[in-house]
Design a protein around this motif. Structure first.
Motif, PDB file in Angstrom:
ATOM      1  N   LEU A  68       0.820  -1.205   0.000  1.00 33.38           N
ATOM      2  CA  LEU A  68       0.000   0.000   0.000  1.00 33.38           C
ATOM      3  C   LEU A  68       0.859   1.262   0.000  1.00 33.38           C
ATOM      4  CD1 LEU A  68      -2.924  -0.929   2.412  1.00 33.38           C
ATOM      5  CD2 LEU A  68      -3.016  -0.638  -0.059  1.00 33.38           C
ATOM      6  N   CYS A  69       1.974   1.235   0.714  1.00 35.91           N
ATOM      7  CA  CYS A  69       2.889   2.380   0.696  1.00 35.91           C
ATOM      8  C   CYS A  69       3.521   2.551  -0.688  1.00 35.91           C
ATOM      9  CB  CYS A  69       3.967   2.226   1.762  1.00 35.91           C
ATOM     10  SG  CYS A  69       3.340   2.413   3.441  1.00 35.91           S
ATOM     11  N   ALA A  70       3.871   1.447  -1.345  1.00 34.71           N
ATOM     12  CA  ALA A  70       4.423   1.532  -2.700  1.00 34.71           C
ATOM     13  C   ALA A  70       3.380   2.042  -3.692  1.00 34.71           C
ATOM     14  CB  ALA A  70       4.944   0.163  -3.136  1.00 34.71           C
ATOM     15  N   ILE A  71       2.134   1.616  -3.532  1.00 32.56           N
ATOM     16  CA  ILE A  71       1.056   2.112  -4.397  1.00 32.56           C
ATOM     17  C   ILE A  71       0.869   3.608  -4.189  1.00 32.56           C
ATOM     18  CG2 ILE A  71      -1.447   2.013  -4.758  1.00 32.56           C
ATOM     19  CD1 ILE A  71      -1.257  -1.001  -4.203  1.00 32.56           C
ATOM     20  N   THR A  72       0.996   4.066  -2.944  1.00 28.75           N
ATOM     21  CA  THR A  72       0.889   5.491  -2.654  1.00 28.75           C
ATOM     22  C   THR A  72       2.004   6.268  -3.337  1.00 28.75           C
ATOM     23  OG1 THR A  72      -0.155   5.015  -0.543  1.00 28.75           O
ATOM     24  CG2 THR A  72       0.818   7.188  -0.796  1.00 28.75           C
ATOM     25  N   CYS A  73       3.222   5.737  -3.294  1.00 29.54           N
ATOM     26  CA  CYS A  73       4.332   6.413  -3.980  1.00 29.54           C
ATOM     27  C   CYS A  73       4.081   6.479  -5.477  1.00 29.54           C
ATOM     28  CB  CYS A  73       5.647   5.687  -3.697  1.00 29.54           C
ATOM     29  SG  CYS A  73       6.218   5.866  -2.005  1.00 29.54           S
ATOM     30  N   LEU A  74       3.616   5.392  -6.071  1.00 26.95           N
ATOM     31  CA  LEU A  74       3.296   5.393  -7.496  1.00 26.95           C
ATOM     32  C   LEU A  74       2.196   6.396  -7.807  1.00 26.95           C
ATOM     33  CD1 LEU A  74       3.596   4.197 -10.356  1.00 26.95           C
ATOM     34  CD2 LEU A  74       1.886   2.498  -9.696  1.00 26.95           C
ATOM     35  N   GLY A  75       1.200   6.488  -6.925  1.00 26.35           N
ATOM     36  CA  GLY A  75       0.117   7.440  -7.125  1.00 26.35           C
ATOM     37  C   GLY A  75       0.597   8.880  -7.074  1.00 26.35           C
ATOM     38  N   HIS A  76       1.518   9.187  -6.171  1.00 23.59           N
ATOM     39  CA  HIS A  76       2.052  10.549  -6.106  1.00 23.59           C
ATOM     40  C   HIS A  76       2.884  10.882  -7.341  1.00 23.59           C
ATOM     41  CE1 HIS A  76       0.698  12.180  -2.312  1.00 23.59           C
ATOM     42  NE2 HIS A  76       0.907  10.986  -1.756  1.00 23.59           N
ATOM     43  N   VAL A  77       3.669   9.930  -7.809  1.00 16.24           N
ATOM     44  CA  VAL A  77       4.451  10.149  -9.033  1.00 16.24           C
ATOM     45  C   VAL A  77       3.513  10.344 -10.222  1.00 16.24           C
ATOM     46  CG1 VAL A  77       6.032   9.033 -10.665  1.00 16.24           C
ATOM     47  CG2 VAL A  77       6.507   8.962  -8.220  1.00 16.24           C
ATOM     48  N   ALA A  78       2.486   9.519 -10.297  1.00 17.43           N
ATOM     49  CA  ALA A  78       1.524   9.629 -11.396  1.00 17.43           C
ATOM     50  C   ALA A  78       0.777  10.956 -11.340  1.00 17.43           C
ATOM     51  CB  ALA A  78       0.534   8.469 -11.355  1.00 17.43           C
ATOM     52  N   ALA A  79       0.421  11.417 -10.147  1.00 16.39           N
ATOM     53  CA  ALA A  79      -0.294  12.690 -10.015  1.00 16.39           C
ATOM     54  C   ALA A  79       0.612  13.866 -10.368  1.00 16.39           C
ATOM     55  CB  ALA A  79      -0.827  12.856  -8.596  1.00 16.39           C
ATOM     56  N   ASN A  80       1.871  13.798  -9.965  1.00 16.23           N
ATOM     57  CA  ASN A  80       2.796  14.898 -10.287  1.00 16.23           C
ATOM     58  C   ASN A  80       3.089  14.977 -11.773  1.00 16.23           C
ATOM     59  OD1 ASN A  80       3.217  16.159  -7.839  1.00 16.23           O
ATOM     60  ND2 ASN A  80       4.874  14.780  -7.261  1.00 16.23           N
ATOM     61  N   MET A 155      -9.218   6.235  -8.202  1.00 14.89           N
ATOM     62  CA  MET A 155      -9.302   5.681  -9.552  1.00 14.89           C
ATOM     63  C   MET A 155     -10.067   6.621 -10.484  1.00 14.89           C
ATOM     64  SD  MET A 155     -10.064   1.764 -10.262  1.00 14.89           S
ATOM     65  CE  MET A 155     -10.358   1.259 -11.902  1.00 14.89           C
ATOM     66  N   ILE A 156     -11.157   7.198  -9.994  1.00 15.75           N
ATOM     67  CA  ILE A 156     -11.935   8.150 -10.806  1.00 15.75           C
ATOM     68  C   ILE A 156     -11.114   9.404 -11.091  1.00 15.75           C
ATOM     69  CG2 ILE A 156     -13.943   9.689 -10.730  1.00 15.75           C
ATOM     70  CD1 ILE A 156     -15.394   7.412  -9.227  1.00 15.75           C
ATOM     71  N   LEU A 157     -10.419   9.928 -10.078  1.00 17.25           N
ATOM     72  CA  LEU A 157      -9.604  11.127 -10.280  1.00 17.25           C
ATOM     73  C   LEU A 157      -8.446  10.860 -11.247  1.00 17.25           C
ATOM     74  CD1 LEU A 157      -9.536  12.464  -6.631  1.00 17.25           C
ATOM     75  CD2 LEU A 157     -10.628  13.549  -8.603  1.00 17.25           C
ATOM     76  N   ALA A 158      -7.846   9.676 -11.169  1.00 14.50           N
ATOM     77  CA  ALA A 158      -6.766   9.331 -12.101  1.00 14.50           C
ATOM     78  C   ALA A 158      -7.300   9.227 -13.525  1.00 14.50           C
ATOM     79  CB  ALA A 158      -6.107   8.020 -11.682  1.00 14.50           C
ATOM     80  N   THR A 159      -8.503   8.692 -13.677  1.00 12.49           N
ATOM     81  CA  THR A 159      -9.122   8.618 -15.009  1.00 12.49           C
ATOM     82  C   THR A 159      -9.388  10.016 -15.554  1.00 12.49           C
ATOM     83  OG1 THR A 159     -10.177   6.534 -14.389  1.00 12.49           O
ATOM     84  CG2 THR A 159     -11.069   7.677 -16.300  1.00 12.49           C
ATOM     85  N   MET A 160      -9.906  10.900 -14.707  1.00 11.74           N
ATOM     86  CA  MET A 160     -10.173  12.267 -15.152  1.00 11.74           C
ATOM     87  C   MET A 160      -8.879  12.995 -15.509  1.00 11.74           C
ATOM     88  SD  MET A 160     -13.152  13.174 -12.389  1.00 11.74           S
ATOM     89  CE  MET A 160     -13.193  14.908 -12.740  1.00 11.74           C
ATOM     90  N   LEU A 161      -7.841  12.813 -14.705  1.00 12.21           N
ATOM     91  CA  LEU A 161      -6.552  13.455 -14.977  1.00 12.21           C
ATOM     92  C   LEU A 161      -5.948  12.922 -16.267  1.00 12.21           C
ATOM     93  CD1 LEU A 161      -4.519  15.466 -13.840  1.00 12.21           C
ATOM     94  CD2 LEU A 161      -3.484  13.590 -12.569  1.00 12.21           C
ATOM     95  N   ARG A 162      -6.076  11.643 -16.499  1.00 11.65           N
ATOM     96  CA  ARG A 162      -5.569  11.048 -17.743  1.00 11.65           C
ATOM     97  C   ARG A 162      -6.339  11.590 -18.946  1.00 11.65           C
ATOM     98  NH1 ARG A 162      -6.502   5.391 -20.020  1.00 11.65           N
ATOM     99  NH2 ARG A 162      -4.852   5.235 -21.539  1.00 11.65           N
ATOM    100  N   THR A 163      -7.653  11.749 -18.805  1.00 14.99           N
ATOM    101  CA  THR A 163      -8.474  12.270 -19.892  1.00 14.99           C
ATOM    102  C   THR A 163      -8.126  13.720 -20.200  1.00 14.99           C
ATOM    103  OG1 THR A 163     -10.251  10.790 -19.225  1.00 14.99           O
ATOM    104  CG2 THR A 163     -10.846  12.628 -20.660  1.00 14.99           C
TER     105      THR A 163
END
Length: 178
Positions: A68-80, A155-163
């Motif tokens: 879960l901590c690794a997923i959080t790091c990936l999520g922060h990198v993906a968001a940045n 997941m919804i926010l990542a989809t919107m950001l990707r779009t």
């Protein structure tokens, strides 16, 4: 107009992703506490089977917390970065995590004999844990619901950001034609 929306989505994704990170850190701290209890009980107990079962549970708990901590790091990198590949990878991992949680919840809710699937606990601590969970079931249900909602929102926010990233790329491609 796209830039402020993108920044708002990035911050929202970081915030919802942070809740997943808090759950992972809490699991790591609880796993460390369980190691201390295991070491204390290992000195008092002579049953290696009992200690082996507890040790497997501790390792699983620490592994899930680390994941879960690794997923959080990936999520922060993906968001940045708002990179399409990073966001897709993050969404896939969150989707697999949600599917596994739904599968476990379905097994517990639909299978009345789900406790028989667990290995036998000669120490009797599982009964204590089960009674603790039953007495505080409302708190555990709210924490579980909050965790699943945080994963779904991320997941919804990542989809919107990707779009939005794709809309921005599309507008740059057609800019030279005018």
């Amino acid at each position: 107009m796209v830039k402020p929306v993108k920044v708002c989505l990035q911050w929202s994704l970081k915030f919802t992703n942070l809740t997943i990170g808090f759950v992972g850190i809490a699991m790591l701290f609880y796993g460390i506490w369980m190691i201390r209890v295991w070491q204390r009980d290992a000195a008092d107990s002579h049953s290696s089977l009992e200690m082996l079962i507890l040790l497997k549970f501790i390792h699983a708990f620490l592994g899930i917390g680390t994941a879960l901590c690794a997923i959080t790091c990936l999520g922060h990198v993906a968001a940045n970065s708002a990179n399409s590949y990073c966001l897709s990878s993050y969404m896939f991992i969150i989707f697999v995590l949600l599917l596994s949680e739904i599968g476990i919840a379905a097994d517990v809710l639909l299978n009345s004999d789900w406790e028989k699937d667990l290995p036998e606990d000669p120490s009797g601590r599982f009964d204590d844990c089960r009674q603790f969970v039953k007495s505080n079931s409302g708190v555990f249900q709210w924490i579980s619901l909050f965790g699943v909602l945080a994963q779904g929102c991320s997941m919804i926010l990542a989809t919107m950001l990707r779009t939005i990233g794709k809309v921005k790329e599309y507008s740059y491609e057609n800019e030279g034609e005018y």
